[in-house]
Structures are given as C-alpha cells and as structure tokens.
Write a protein that holds these residues in place. Structure first.
Motif, short mmCIF file in Angstrom:
data_model
loop_
_atom_site.label_atom_id
_atom_site.label_comp_id
_atom_site.label_asym_id
_atom_site.label_seq_id
_atom_site.Cartn_x
_atom_site.Cartn_y
_atom_site.Cartn_z
N PRO A 115 -17.33 -16.19 -28.86
CA PRO A 115 -15.94 -15.73 -28.71
C PRO A 115 -15.70 -14.36 -29.35
CG PRO A 115 -15.97 -18.04 -29.33
CD PRO A 115 -17.38 -17.53 -29.46
N ASP A 116 -16.32 -14.12 -30.52
CA ASP A 116 -16.19 -12.81 -31.16
C ASP A 116 -16.81 -11.71 -30.30
OD1 ASP A 116 -14.97 -13.97 -33.37
OD2 ASP A 116 -16.87 -14.25 -34.44
N THR A 117 -17.95 -12.02 -29.69
CA THR A 117 -18.62 -11.05 -28.83
C THR A 117 -17.74 -10.66 -27.65
OG1 THR A 117 -20.78 -11.95 -29.44
CG2 THR A 117 -20.68 -10.65 -27.41
N VAL A 118 -17.12 -11.64 -27.02
CA VAL A 118 -16.26 -11.36 -25.87
C VAL A 118 -15.04 -10.55 -26.29
CG1 VAL A 118 -14.76 -12.43 -24.12
CG2 VAL A 118 -17.04 -13.38 -24.57
N ARG A 119 -14.43 -10.94 -27.41
CA ARG A 119 -13.26 -10.17 -27.90
C ARG A 119 -13.65 -8.73 -28.22
NH1 ARG A 119 -11.60 -15.23 -29.84
NH2 ARG A 119 -12.75 -15.10 -31.78
N ASN A 120 -14.81 -8.56 -28.84
CA ASN A 120 -15.27 -7.20 -29.16
C ASN A 120 -15.58 -6.39 -27.90
OD1 ASN A 120 -14.96 -7.61 -31.87
ND2 ASN A 120 -17.14 -7.77 -32.34
N GLN A 121 -16.15 -7.01 -26.91
CA GLN A 121 -16.42 -6.30 -25.65
C GLN A 121 -15.11 -5.82 -25.02
OE1 GLN A 121 -18.70 -9.04 -23.27
NE2 GLN A 121 -20.65 -8.18 -23.97
N ASP A 122 -14.08 -6.65 -25.08
CA ASP A 122 -12.78 -6.26 -24.53
C ASP A 122 -12.23 -5.03 -25.25
OD1 ASP A 122 -12.82 -8.34 -22.72
OD2 ASP A 122 -11.54 -9.66 -23.93
N LYS A 123 -12.60 -4.87 -26.52
CA LYS A 123 -12.12 -3.72 -27.32
C LYS A 123 -13.15 -2.59 -27.35
CE LYS A 123 -9.90 -6.94 -30.49
NZ LYS A 123 -9.98 -7.51 -31.84
N SER A 124 -14.25 -2.73 -26.61
CA SER A 124 -15.36 -1.77 -26.61
C SER A 124 -15.94 -1.59 -28.01
CB SER A 124 -14.90 -0.41 -26.05
OG SER A 124 -14.55 -0.55 -24.69
N LEU A 125 -15.98 -2.68 -28.77
CA LEU A 125 -16.63 -2.69 -30.09
C LEU A 125 -17.99 -3.35 -29.93
CD1 LEU A 125 -13.68 -3.95 -32.34
CD2 LEU A 125 -14.58 -1.62 -32.21
N TRP A 126 -18.99 -2.72 -30.55
CA TRP A 126 -20.35 -3.23 -30.39
C TRP A 126 -20.92 -3.62 -31.75
CZ3 TRP A 126 -19.90 -4.21 -25.67
CH2 TRP A 126 -19.23 -3.35 -24.82
N ASP A 127 -20.12 -4.41 -32.50
CA ASP A 127 -20.57 -4.89 -33.80
C ASP A 127 -21.76 -5.83 -33.63
OD1 ASP A 127 -18.53 -3.55 -35.09
OD2 ASP A 127 -17.20 -5.29 -35.15
N ARG A 128 -22.60 -5.84 -34.64
CA ARG A 128 -23.75 -6.74 -34.65
C ARG A 128 -23.66 -7.61 -35.89
NH1 ARG A 128 -28.93 -4.19 -32.05
NH2 ARG A 128 -27.94 -2.88 -30.52
N TRP A 129 -24.19 -8.79 -35.79
CA TRP A 129 -24.27 -9.69 -36.93
C TRP A 129 -25.54 -10.52 -36.78
CZ3 TRP A 129 -19.56 -9.57 -34.13
CH2 TRP A 129 -19.53 -10.38 -33.00
#
Length: 174
Positions: A115-129
């Motif tokens: 879910p975090d990955t999808v939300r970040n993609q919607d914001k064009s954020l490419w955070d990694r964990w």
C-alpha cells in the motif's frame, strides 16, 4: 416425473439459468424472498438457500434435501419444524483455495508495504525500504477448517512456522 427445486435467494435467477440446462428433469422455481414462494414450498423436494424461516419450513411437507448456499448450517438445523430425515448439506470446503490465496496476498502486501508503494507511486515518490519476507516468520491460525488448513499449507510453502488452534463443535457444544 420431475423433481421440484426451490431456490430461495436474491441471486436465484442466476442459479436457475445455470442449473436448468444441466438438469432438465428439475422443475425450478427461483424466489428472491419468502413472500414469492407461495405454495411451491409444499411441492419442493429440494431447497437451495442460505436460510429459511420456521413458518415456511413447516409447509415443506415433501422436502428431502436442503443444500445450504453457505458453509454453515446451524440456522437450518436449529429450526424447530425441520422435518426429520431431511438431508442438509453445505458448501463447506469450496472457499479454501480462494480465501487462502487472498490471505497470502494480504500477508505479502502488508509485509512488503505494497500500500505504501502504491501511494508513493501516485505521488511520484520512489522511496526505498528494506524488504521484509514472510520466510521464517511465525503465523497463528485460529480455526483449522477448510480455509485454515489451506492457509497453513501455503504458509508452510513460504517457509513460515505455523501455529494452529481449533475447537471442535462437539467439544464446545457440551
């Protein structure tokens, strides 16, 4: 002589469309609710339903078989007027594969933070964990019926340690 089947369910017409071509010797009546049943209950030998009221089951003088549309039959078996000798069957077991796959999907989604990955993609954020794995995790399964057993098998395939707990009906009904 044809056998009368009463389908008592909001999706009864859909069941009827599927059953009629396969079982031409059945006279099928599909009713969305008990008000639509009329006197057909008196002729029905087979009933396909999730539940039925006691006043309606009292009129089922020719009933031989109730196929429950769900896995539980307690509401049907608990009817005071259920005629003796009526066979009551359920759909127990059919949900094991679907529900266990859904459980695995959700475990993977939460473990991998999907879910975090999808939300970040919607914001064009490419955070990694760091990627978490199900492998070597422990899982507790409460209820080892058909669904619980399937989940346990899939969890074992993922290398998880599985703990299960169940209560048999005959134990808790005492």
């Amino acid at each position: 002589m044809k056998t009368n089947l009463l389908i008592l369910d909001s999706l009864g017409e859909e069941y009827c469309k599927a059953l009629e071509p396969e079982f031409p010797d059945l006279v099928i009546r599909a009713c969305k609710n008990e008000k639509e049943v009329g006197d057909f209950i008196e002729k029905a030998k087979i009933l396909l339903t999730f539940s039925i009221s006691d006043p309606l089951i009292q009129k089922a003088v020719n009933l031989e078989w109730i196929q429950a549309l769900g896995t539980g039959v307690d509401a049907i078996l608990g009817l005071p007027s259920l005629p003796k000798g009526v066979l009551v069957t359920s759909t127990r077991g059919i949900h094991g594969p679907q529900m266990s796959e859904l459980a695995m999907l959700l475990m993977l989604a939460l473990t991998r933070r999907f879910p975090d990955t999808v939300r970040n993609q919607d914001k064009s954020l490419w955070d990694r964990w760091p990627a978490e794995l199900l492998w070597k995790k422990k899982v507790g399964i409460f209820g080892l019926g058909a669904v619980g057993e399937e989940i346990a098998l899939k969890c074992k395939a993922f290398g998880m340690t599985v703990y299960g707990s169940t209560v048999r009906a005959e134990e808790w009904m005492r």
